[in-house]
Write a protein that holds these residues in place. Structure first.
Motif, PDB file in Angstrom:
ATOM      1  N   LEU A  47       0.979  -1.148  -0.154  1.00 42.14           N
ATOM      2  CA  LEU A  47      -0.426   0.122   0.209  1.00 42.14           C
ATOM      3  C   LEU A  47       0.467   1.451  -0.176  1.00 42.14           C
ATOM      4  O   LEU A  47       2.945   0.908   0.848  1.00 42.14           O
ATOM      5  CB  LEU A  47      -0.810  -0.066   1.939  1.00 42.14           C
ATOM      6  CG  LEU A  47      -1.419  -1.016   1.487  1.00 42.14           C
ATOM      7  CD1 LEU A  47      -2.702  -1.258   2.611  1.00 42.14           C
ATOM      8  CD2 LEU A  47      -2.603  -1.694  -0.034  1.00 42.14           C
ATOM      9  N   HIS A  48       0.641   2.252   0.015  1.00 42.20           N
ATOM     10  CA  HIS A  48       0.790   3.532  -0.747  1.00 42.20           C
ATOM     11  C   HIS A  48       0.475   5.153   0.288  1.00 42.20           C
ATOM     12  O   HIS A  48      -0.435   4.300   0.785  1.00 42.20           O
ATOM     13  CB  HIS A  48       1.416   3.610  -2.027  1.00 42.20           C
ATOM     14  CG  HIS A  48      -0.057   3.954  -2.812  1.00 42.20           C
ATOM     15  ND1 HIS A  48      -0.962   4.899  -2.678  1.00 42.20           N
ATOM     16  CD2 HIS A  48      -0.507   3.607  -4.025  1.00 42.20           C
ATOM     17  CE1 HIS A  48      -1.886   5.021  -3.507  1.00 42.20           C
ATOM     18  NE2 HIS A  48      -1.503   4.176  -4.352  1.00 42.20           N
ATOM     19  N   ILE A  49       0.850   5.989  -0.135  1.00 38.96           N
ATOM     20  CA  ILE A  49       0.442   7.519   1.166  1.00 38.96           C
ATOM     21  C   ILE A  49      -0.841   7.233   1.002  1.00 38.96           C
ATOM     22  O   ILE A  49      -1.626   7.903   2.149  1.00 38.96           O
ATOM     23  CB  ILE A  49       1.847   8.104   0.539  1.00 38.96           C
ATOM     24  CG1 ILE A  49       1.589   9.298   1.899  1.00 38.96           C
ATOM     25  CG2 ILE A  49       0.974   8.846  -0.453  1.00 38.96           C
ATOM     26  CD1 ILE A  49       1.352   9.060   3.450  1.00 38.96           C
ATOM     27  N   GLY A  50      -1.732   6.835  -0.520  1.00 39.03           N
ATOM     28  CA  GLY A  50      -2.998   7.826  -0.522  1.00 39.03           C
ATOM     29  C   GLY A  50      -3.961   6.802   0.232  1.00 39.03           C
ATOM     30  O   GLY A  50      -4.959   7.230   0.570  1.00 39.03           O
ATOM     31  N   HIS A  51      -3.391   5.394   0.346  1.00 42.65           N
ATOM     32  CA  HIS A  51      -4.009   4.420   1.081  1.00 42.65           C
ATOM     33  C   HIS A  51      -4.129   4.486   2.326  1.00 42.65           C
ATOM     34  O   HIS A  51      -4.742   4.862   3.544  1.00 42.65           O
ATOM     35  CB  HIS A  51      -3.739   2.730   0.941  1.00 42.65           C
ATOM     36  CG  HIS A  51      -3.771   2.729  -0.334  1.00 42.65           C
ATOM     37  ND1 HIS A  51      -2.675   2.847  -1.151  1.00 42.65           N
ATOM     38  CD2 HIS A  51      -4.549   2.042  -1.222  1.00 42.65           C
ATOM     39  CE1 HIS A  51      -2.961   1.568  -2.070  1.00 42.65           C
ATOM     40  NE2 HIS A  51      -4.139   1.549  -2.654  1.00 42.65           N
ATOM     41  N   THR A  52      -3.016   5.199   2.845  1.00 42.20           N
ATOM     42  CA  THR A  52      -2.899   5.639   4.340  1.00 42.20           C
ATOM     43  C   THR A  52      -4.179   6.767   4.480  1.00 42.20           C
ATOM     44  O   THR A  52      -3.617   7.238   6.009  1.00 42.20           O
ATOM     45  CB  THR A  52      -1.620   5.545   4.680  1.00 42.20           C
ATOM     46  OG1 THR A  52       0.030   5.427   4.133  1.00 42.20           O
ATOM     47  CG2 THR A  52      -1.055   6.442   5.574  1.00 42.20           C
ATOM     48  N   TYR A  53      -3.943   7.528   3.906  1.00 45.63           N
ATOM     49  CA  TYR A  53      -4.802   8.879   3.214  1.00 45.63           C
ATOM     50  C   TYR A  53      -5.617   8.773   4.400  1.00 45.63           C
ATOM     51  O   TYR A  53      -6.235   9.228   4.905  1.00 45.63           O
ATOM     52  CB  TYR A  53      -4.339   9.789   2.068  1.00 45.63           C
ATOM     53  CG  TYR A  53      -5.277  10.483   2.178  1.00 45.63           C
ATOM     54  CD1 TYR A  53      -5.673  11.651   3.144  1.00 45.63           C
ATOM     55  CD2 TYR A  53      -6.218  11.089   1.230  1.00 45.63           C
ATOM     56  CE1 TYR A  53      -6.179  12.615   3.399  1.00 45.63           C
ATOM     57  CE2 TYR A  53      -7.322  12.193   1.176  1.00 45.63           C
ATOM     58  CZ  TYR A  53      -7.092  13.065   2.245  1.00 45.63           C
ATOM     59  OH  TYR A  53      -7.503  14.555   1.734  1.00 45.63           O
ATOM     60  N   CYS A  54      -6.513   8.162   3.640  1.00 48.06           N
ATOM     61  CA  CYS A  54      -7.606   7.547   3.728  1.00 48.06           C
ATOM     62  C   CYS A  54      -8.132   6.785   5.202  1.00 48.06           C
ATOM     63  O   CYS A  54      -9.174   7.202   6.169  1.00 48.06           O
ATOM     64  CB  CYS A  54      -8.237   6.101   2.473  1.00 48.06           C
ATOM     65  SG  CYS A  54     -10.393   6.121   2.845  1.00 48.06           S
TER      66      CYS A  54
END
Length: 683
Positions: free
Chosen positions: A19-26
């Motif tokens: 997973l990347h920062i976009g998934h982390t954001y959510c």
């Protein structure tokens, strides 16, 4: 009195890669909202998980030489996998679902059968376009420039026996739900759904596949597997125990809940998901909120494109709470935001180091310096301040006290008290409307006001004459500690570990950290023990931090690559007659993608005129993006023996040429006229 129940979910993430920062954001946003509702005293159920079935997983597992279950186990449970990432980011989920869990499989089969028995699922033949990366079927009219409207990649023709869900049957009910309620937020998403999907006419949805096997079997027709979105969307109720024996929470007030999702999957959650629930005559979610994307260099981050940001590196370099704060502070939750490392460092320096860190550091240091770490009794809130606080907290007209002199210290006190005590009102409104970035704006207005209050009162000047000004100095410092305490309570959902340290430094006991205490002025004991402690957020040197970050990212990429043994050049010469045996053919690029863990290799799926796809790997990624090559006609040597590269078989060689461009050697593929048919012999 029974606590109010609150159920909130992230989407379940597709474990085709890390997973990347976009998934982390959510996930951080959802965690922040869950922690906010716990702070209010509610009984919260917070769900996240992984969506593990589908053709893409099956294909990637085959390429990796493992079973699909082994593949997803590594991504989810393995080192630095999904669960490790959420642990690192201090995600407080109460439950984690995997769609390979037995209880979920059991529930989905019953859900499918229930809709089938109602007549809302029927057998037919699917013929249309399919995007494998998105696991999505599309009609011709929904394509954008002939490509998937979600990811922009090529789609494939698909025709197979399938079951269909009568989505069209629920079109009017879904339209009414979207247009006449606040079910879908932000409101801009409603227009997108109506214009792009409802107005053109909802078509029935393909809900099973027979061309691959990695999925939940339809128990009454086992050659079919359940289409991934019926499988995935059901997780929000199966994780509560709907139609299974694992959990027993579905009927205990948790459902319906709030679904937080990225905007790219709003269609599934705001159209297909409510239609499924309507078919089963079940309550609909309270809310679906579709947040925006984090963009990198103006484009959406994508695992397949390789333009992703590793949250592990950022969290390890700058701290988990600093990263959590940045994600919530910087990007309006319903809109897209442009990510950059420079912006991250700037936010840490401006908000956390200069504003919050400076307030805590200066205040605790002055209490230690002037009063030995504990203020004297009698320095706390005055009756005038308490009355002002009550008015501000209830949004009544703020009472005016003191003289008309704008430099009257009492006016400084009351202005700070009014803003701090009234903070919870605005904060609550923002958090309830899914605007955590606005809630942080309100908090930092108070923090900035408190820093200004230090300058207005100049404690260092008051300390020069403690006999005359000691009482005033103690009261000024108490007010600063109180403002810090209130801000700390409301910052806790965003930065839980840092706020614990903050409370320890200002000596705030547990009873002064509650939701109710956030609207009360004077909850901090006057003689609380205050300690300077560590600097919560040290200021960063921009150039040095960027250099170190670049080095860390390069090291991580290098570590991810397999060890490669460089072979010596061959000394054996090939004669001309042998070279002439090379079979040069025109080949058309049907598909192209980057090879995992390789910076240079692209994998081509080629039409060589034989009717069977040919796979060739070529180290050309430095000069081409995969999507730019689809549809091109290239030259390949097709009679070379197969060879393994990065664990993948390459059957031939694409011909390229070296030339100099702007002083740098460049490698370009040889392209020929597209009118030349695939398989044409060229040499």
């Amino acid at each position: 009195m029974e606590k109010k129940k609150f159920y909130i979910t992230t989407p379940i993430y597709y474990p085709s890669d890390k997973l990347h920062i976009g998934h982390t954001y959510c996930t951080v946003a959802t965690d922040t909202l869950a922690r906010y509702h716990r702070l209010r005293g509610e009984d919260v159920m917070f769900l996240t998980g992984t969506d593990e079935h589908g053709q893409k997983i099956e294909t990637k597992a085959r390429e990796a030489g493992v079973t699909p279950k082994e593949f997803v186990d590594n991504i989810v449970e393995g080192d630095r996998g999904v669960k490790d990432l959420w642990k690192l980011m201090n995600i407080s989920n109460d439950r984690f679902i995997r769609t390979t869990d037995d209880y979920h499989v059991e529930s989905v089969q019953k859900i499918f059968k229930k809709m089938y028995d109602k007549g809302d699922i029927y057998k037919g033949t699917y013929k249309g376009k399919y995007c494998t990366p998105c696991e999505s079927f599309w009609t011709e009219s929904q394509l954008v420039d002939g490509k998937c409207p979600d990811c922009g990649r090529e789609v494939q023709d698909a025709e197979e026996e399938a079951y269909f869900f009568r989505l069209s049957k629920y079109a009017d009910q879904v339209r009414d739900l979207l247009e006449n309620t606040d079910f879908l937020q932000p409101r801009s998403r409603v227009h997108e759904m109506v214009k792009n999907f409802l107005d053109p006419g909802l078509e029935d949805l393909c809900v099973s596949r027979t061309s691959f096997s990695w999925g939940i079997p339809v128990d009454f027709d086992p050659k079919h597997v359940v289409y991934v979105w019926v499988d995935a969307l059901s997780n929000y109720i199966t994780a509560l125990g709907y139609d299974n024996d694992r959990y027993h929470d579905y009927d205990k007030g948790w459902w319906p809940g709030v679904n937080i999702v990225g905007k790219e999957i709003v269609r599934f959650h705001s159209i297909i998901w409510p239609a499924m629930l309507m078919s089963m005559e079940m309550p609909l979610p309270k809310k679906v909120f579709g947040h925006g994307w984090l963009l990198l260099d103006g484009g959406k981050m994508s695992k397949s494109k390789g333009n992703v940001v590793d949250p592990y590196i950022l969290a390890e370099k700058f701290g988990v709470d600093a990263l959590r704060f940045f994600l919530m502070r910087t990007f309006p939750f319903g809109s897209d935001g442009n990510f950059s490392n420079e912006l991250l460092i700037q936010t840490i320096n401006t908000d956390l180091a200069n504003d919050l860190g400076n307030l805590v550091s200066r205040t605790t240091a002055m209490v230690g310096k002037y009063f030995g770490g504990a203020l004297p009794a009698g320095c706390g809130a005055t009756e005038m301040e308490k009355e002002t606080a009550r008015s501000a907290a209830s949004r009544a007209s703020t009472m005016c006290f003191g003289s008309d002199d704008p430099n009257d210290p009492v006016l400084f006190d009351l202005d700070l008290v009014s803003k701090a005590a009234g903070l919870r009102f605005d904060y609550e409104e923002d958090m309830e409307t899914f605007a955590p970035h606005k809630a942080l704006d309100e908090i930092f207005k108070v923090i900035q006001r408190a820093n200004k209050y230090i300058d207005e009162n100049a404690p260092w000047a008051l300390a020069k004459d403690m006999e005359t000004n000691g009482k005033r100095l103690a009261h000024v410092l108490y007010n600063l500690l109180e403002a810090t305490r209130i801000c700390g309570i409301l910052l806790t959902p965003f930065m839980p570990e840092s706020c614990e340290k903050l409370f320890a430094q200002i000596g705030a006991p547990a009873e002064s950290r509650t939701w109710d205490a956030a609207a009360e002025w004077g909850a901090l004991p006057e003689t609380a023990a205050v300690t300077k402690g560590e600097n919560l957020f040290p200021r960063l040197d921009m150039d040095k931090a960027l250099e170190e970050l670049e080095a860390a990212e390069a090291a991580a990429k290098k570590a991810a690559l397999p060890a490669v043994e460089v072979e010596p050049q061959l000394t054996e010469k090939v004669d001309f007659d042998t070279f002439c045996k090379s079979d040069f053919r025109a080949v058309k690029v049907k598909a192209c993608d980057a090879v995992k863990k390789s910076e240079k290799l692209l994998r081509f799926t080629l039409d060589d005129g034989t009717g069977v796809d040919r796979q060739i790997l070529s180290g050309i990624h430095k000069w081409y993006e995969p999507e730019d090559l689809v549809g091109k006609t290239l030259i390949a040597i097709v009679n070379l023996p197969p060879r393994k590269m990065m664990g993948l078989e390459s059957n031939g060689m694409l011909i390229s040429a070296v030339h100099t461009e702007h002083g740098e050697e460049c490698l370009h593929l040889i392209m020929v006229d597209d009118s030349i048919p695939a398989g044409a012999k060229l040499c």
